[in-house]
Design a protein around this motif. Structure first.
Motif, short mmCIF file in Angstrom:
data_model
loop_
_atom_site.label_atom_id
_atom_site.label_comp_id
_atom_site.label_asym_id
_atom_site.label_seq_id
_atom_site.Cartn_x
_atom_site.Cartn_y
_atom_site.Cartn_z
N ASP A 10 0.84 -1.20 0.00
CA ASP A 10 0.00 0.00 0.00
C ASP A 10 0.88 1.26 0.00
N ARG A 14 1.08 4.13 -2.88
CA ARG A 14 0.86 5.56 -2.60
C ARG A 14 2.02 6.42 -3.10
N LYS A 15 3.24 5.93 -2.89
CA LYS A 15 4.40 6.68 -3.37
C LYS A 15 4.41 6.76 -4.90
N TRP A 18 1.93 9.32 -5.94
CA TRP A 18 2.43 10.68 -5.68
C TRP A 18 3.42 11.11 -6.75
#
Length: 123
Positions: A10, A14-15, A18
């Motif tokens: 997860d 997310r990284k 981004w």
């Protein structure tokens, strides 16, 4: 998002999202104002190059330290191999000197006894 996804995966997702958003914003800024975007990228590249140059000395010192450690270890191994050979010759020289000293002392004692006998015979 799946329910069976691990927290580590997860975080990776997310990284990645981004980073993707940042590239989208950079692309939009480049389309809107190319000179401003190039200026920002140029500043970021300069900061990045400065960090690389600053870390170069640290890495160079680490490499020199590792090389010195390897040289010291090689010298120590060499000394450990050669020391017994050298000690044999040093011990032989010491034995020779010791024998010569013993012989000289015996000769000196013999001469001293001869001189004493001659002095007694003259009296």
């Amino acid at each position: 998002m799946e329910e069976n996804q691990t927290p580590k995966q997860d975080m990776v997702d997310r990284k990645a999202a981004w980073i993707e958003r940042m590239f989208d914003k950079l692309y939009a800024a480049t389309i809107k104002n190319p000179y401003g975007a190039l200026l920002v990228v140029s500043v970021l590249m300069n900061i990045w190059q400065f960090n690389i140059a600053a870390n170069k000395d640290v890495r160079w010192q680490e490499d020199i330290t590792k090389l010195n450690d390897k040289i010291n270890a090689a010298v120590e191994r060499s000394v450990q191999r050669e020391l017994p050979k050298q000690m044999v010759t040093i011990q032989a020289k010491q034995d020779s000197v010791s024998k010569n000293v013993d012989t000289s002392l015996l000769n000196l004692n013999g001469t001293l006894e001869t001189v004493r006998k001659l002095i007694k015979n003259k009296k």
